[in-house]
Design a protein around this motif. Structure first.
Motif, PDB file in Angstrom:
ATOM      1  N   TYR A 130      16.609  22.452  86.380  1.00 52.92           N
ATOM      2  CA  TYR A 130      18.125  20.979  85.584  1.00 52.92           C
ATOM      3  C   TYR A 130      18.392  22.353  85.050  1.00 52.92           C
ATOM      4  O   TYR A 130      17.957  22.686  84.179  1.00 52.92           O
ATOM      5  CB  TYR A 130      17.214  20.090  85.546  1.00 52.92           C
ATOM      6  N   ASN A 131      19.702  22.269  84.972  1.00 55.81           N
ATOM      7  CA  ASN A 131      20.480  22.927  83.702  1.00 55.81           C
ATOM      8  C   ASN A 131      21.456  22.288  82.875  1.00 55.81           C
ATOM      9  O   ASN A 131      21.211  20.634  82.623  1.00 55.81           O
ATOM     10  CB  ASN A 131      21.831  23.043  84.128  1.00 55.81           C
ATOM     11  N   ALA A 143      18.570  28.041  91.469  1.00 55.17           N
ATOM     12  CA  ALA A 143      17.172  27.965  90.912  1.00 55.17           C
ATOM     13  C   ALA A 143      16.284  27.697  92.325  1.00 55.17           C
ATOM     14  O   ALA A 143      15.417  27.974  92.565  1.00 55.17           O
ATOM     15  CB  ALA A 143      17.129  27.551  89.346  1.00 55.17           C
ATOM     16  N   VAL A 144      16.427  26.529  92.697  1.00 55.50           N
ATOM     17  CA  VAL A 144      15.726  25.695  93.622  1.00 55.50           C
ATOM     18  C   VAL A 144      16.062  26.599  94.826  1.00 55.50           C
ATOM     19  O   VAL A 144      14.151  26.849  95.381  1.00 55.50           O
ATOM     20  CB  VAL A 144      15.508  23.895  93.679  1.00 55.50           C
ATOM     21  N   MET A 145      16.975  26.683  95.776  1.00 57.92           N
ATOM     22  CA  MET A 145      16.760  28.002  96.133  1.00 57.92           C
ATOM     23  C   MET A 145      16.577  28.790  96.481  1.00 57.92           C
ATOM     24  O   MET A 145      15.583  28.879  97.411  1.00 57.92           O
ATOM     25  CB  MET A 145      18.504  27.849  96.743  1.00 57.92           C
ATOM     26  N   LEU A 148      12.581  28.206  97.021  1.00 54.81           N
ATOM     27  CA  LEU A 148      12.336  28.040  97.896  1.00 54.81           C
ATOM     28  C   LEU A 148      12.180  29.298  98.929  1.00 54.81           C
ATOM     29  O   LEU A 148      11.363  29.565  99.456  1.00 54.81           O
ATOM     30  CB  LEU A 148      12.965  26.660  98.856  1.00 54.81           C
ATOM     31  N   LEU A 149      12.695  30.142  98.593  1.00 53.60           N
ATOM     32  CA  LEU A 149      13.078  30.507 100.266  1.00 53.60           C
ATOM     33  C   LEU A 149      12.072  31.949  99.637  1.00 53.60           C
ATOM     34  O   LEU A 149      11.584  32.642 100.210  1.00 53.60           O
ATOM     35  CB  LEU A 149      14.604  31.780 100.005  1.00 53.60           C
ATOM     36  N   ASP A 150      11.790  33.363  98.111  1.00 57.97           N
ATOM     37  CA  ASP A 150      10.779  33.597  97.697  1.00 57.97           C
ATOM     38  C   ASP A 150       9.733  32.496  97.612  1.00 57.97           C
ATOM     39  O   ASP A 150       8.870  34.049  98.398  1.00 57.97           O
ATOM     40  CB  ASP A 150      11.167  33.397  96.084  1.00 57.97           C
ATOM     41  N   TYR A 278      11.223  17.405  97.982  1.00 62.85           N
ATOM     42  CA  TYR A 278      11.396  16.348  97.955  1.00 62.85           C
ATOM     43  C   TYR A 278      12.595  16.195  96.948  1.00 62.85           C
ATOM     44  O   TYR A 278      14.327  15.497  96.629  1.00 62.85           O
ATOM     45  CB  TYR A 278      10.622  15.357  96.420  1.00 62.85           C
ATOM     46  N   ALA A 279      12.819  17.256  95.152  1.00 59.44           N
ATOM     47  CA  ALA A 279      14.402  17.281  94.759  1.00 59.44           C
ATOM     48  C   ALA A 279      15.258  17.807  95.535  1.00 59.44           C
ATOM     49  O   ALA A 279      16.241  17.699  95.270  1.00 59.44           O
ATOM     50  CB  ALA A 279      13.575  18.175  93.385  1.00 59.44           C
TER      51      ALA A 279
END
Length: 491
Positions: A130-131, A143-145, A148-150, A278-279
């Motif tokens: 969250y920002n 940040a979530v993407m 997940l990729l890392d 989920y997020a």
């Protein structure tokens, strides 16, 4: 979907509204929404449009004391108070540190800065989903993407295994089932088993969550590629699924399955991954959504610079005396478990009871230097006090002094030496050095100058040297977890 517009901007550089509108190809309505959104999340500030402001490189509290700037004029300068990457709709903003002034598109420096931010942020071990906070909070899709990729590149896909019992397989023998269910031949009072039951674990590649993870990783990879962000983070594209999420069901069904899996999954890493998936599904939108803002970086790069300097210069502030190489050993009156930070005196407050008798209370806080280190330089054991300052100082002949640390910063550096004066004398330390450390885009250490106050010089305190350190080399050492030779400062 419109193509992404990717631009570099410099932290704390002054931009007019027209500058930004031209840079990002905004309409008048779009630029207003853009400015409001970035200001709401604290990554942009507005300052007065004056000739003096145009020349400044650092913000002060007074700079920000302006009123409404949402007019159609250029009465304000807009300043990015952020280092890192921002996406606002299909605009990708690469905010590089303020000390880089010669290269308007510093791709290599920006990639290195991202690595430094990654290492600095990894200490917290959290996903920054969250920002902001409160009413300005928003889901941080970027940040979530990236997580997940890392995570996929580091740990592979989410996989559930299926346990299979076989006859005469190559896995471990299941003796209980073999004895109970197998056919036995007895010879010379010894049992011989015609068939052996064995165990084998098989990765279930048809598992729902395995397929979902592949779909989401592929989505993230494609969007980050289209935004031109993969290269910036030195990530490899992961186009690993021919399916789309719709093949697995609608979002409500996918969220239900994720929640059900979370209820029976006890592996910590898998729990984190499931919660992140989920997020991602629950808040899903594309990176180019015109109403979305995502970010990876910090509005406090000064803390990052401080951490870099602490590690590279081997800060010993929280080190016990027994772990320091002190000439002649630990002096009388000190204990081996004392830390250097505990040597500094805390303020004491005295009051009077109702009967007039005095009492005393000690404050919890005291002076805290950035960096204390001890080293032998040219055969002299030195006590070295360093302060990491994220400033762009202008200290040149025929130019006004600006961008320098304030008087409070200067006096505190003197006081740090005064706080350790008795310790230094008790342990026979031969020299004291005091220095401000500031970043530069140059490739060498620059002996910039000295800060001095005559009234404190008279207390036999060392003046404060100023050194500009090559940020790229400092970051290389920080990322490699190596130390610098402090003699290179030439204090």
């Amino acid at each position: 979907m419109d193509a992404f517009v990717s631009k570099y901007v410099r932290e704390q550089k002054r931009y007019t509204k027209n500058d930004l509108r031209t840079l990002f190809s905004f309409s008048e309505e779009e630029i207003q929404a853009f400015l409001r959104r970035l200001k709401a999340y604290g990554v942009m500030k507005a300052v007065k449009n004056t000739p003096l402001q145009m020349e400044l490189s650092d913000l002060t509290d007074e700079d920000l004391a302006i009123t409404d700037d949402a007019t159609g004029t250029n009465d304000c300068f807009y300043v990015f108070n952020f280092v890192g990457v921002l996406t606002v709709g299909n605009r990708v903003i690469k905010c590089y540190p303020k000390y880089i002034t010669e290269n308007p598109e510093p791709a290599a420096e920006m990639k290195q800065t991202i690595k430094v931010l990654q290492r600095y942020g990894s200490k917290e071990q959290i996903i920054n989903m969250y920002n902001g906070d409160g009413q300005n909070s928003s889901f941080n899709l970027l940040a979530v993407m990236l997580f997940l990729l890392d995570d996929y590149h580091q740990n592979g896909l989410y996989i559930n295994t299926e346990d299979i019992v076989e006859l005469n397989g190559e896995g471990p023998i299941l003796w209980e089932q073999t004895i109970n269910n197998g056919f036995t031949i007895i010879s010379n009072n010894r049992p011989y088993y015609v068939d052996l039951y064995t165990h084998r674990s098989v990765d279930d590649e048809n598992d729902f969550f395995y397929r979902l993870h592949k779909c989401v990783v592929t989505e993230c990879s494609q969007q980050l590629r289209d935004a031109g962000i993969l290269d910036l983070f030195d990530m490899v594209e992961a186009d690993i699924s021919d399916e789309v999420r719709g093949d697995l069901g609608d979002d409500d069904y996918i969220l239900y399955r994720l929640q059900s899996e979370l209820n029976v999954q006890y592996n910590t890493h898998k729990q984190i991954l499931l919660k992140t998936l989920y997020a991602y599904i629950a808040h899903h939108r594309t990176l180019a959504d015109n109403f979305g803002i995502s970010m990876y970086g910090t509005t406090s790069f000064n803390l990052v610079w401080e951490d870099v300097c602490k590690e590279v210069f081997n800060d010993r502030l929280n080190t016990q005396l027994r772990n320091l190489q002190i000439p002649n050993g630990i002096a009388e009156g000190y204990t081996p478990t004392d830390q250097l930070i505990n040597i500094i005196e805390k303020p004491k407050w005295q009051g009077w009871k109702e009967d007039g008798q005095p009492f005393e209370k000690e404050a919890g806080d005291t002076l805290i230097p950035d960096i204390i280190t001890l080293a032998e330089i040219e055969n002299v054991y030195s006590f070295i006090i360093l302060d990491a300052k994220y400033y762009c100082i202008q200290l040149e002949p025929n130019k006004v002094l600006r961008g320098q640390p304030g008087v409070g910063d200067v006096t505190k550096q003197y006081l740090y030496q005064l706080a350790y004066k008795q310790f230094i004398a008790d342990h026979g330390i031969g020299a004291v050095k005091n220095c401000f450390l500031m970043p530069t885009e140059k490739d060498r250490i620059i002996r910039k100058g000295v800060a001095r106050m005559h009234m404190l010089e008279q207390l036999n305190l060392q003046n404060i040297q100023v050194r500009l350190l090559p940020a790229c080399k400092m970051y290389d050492l920080y990322l490699a977890k190596q130390k610098i030779n402090i003699a290179d400062l030439e204090l």
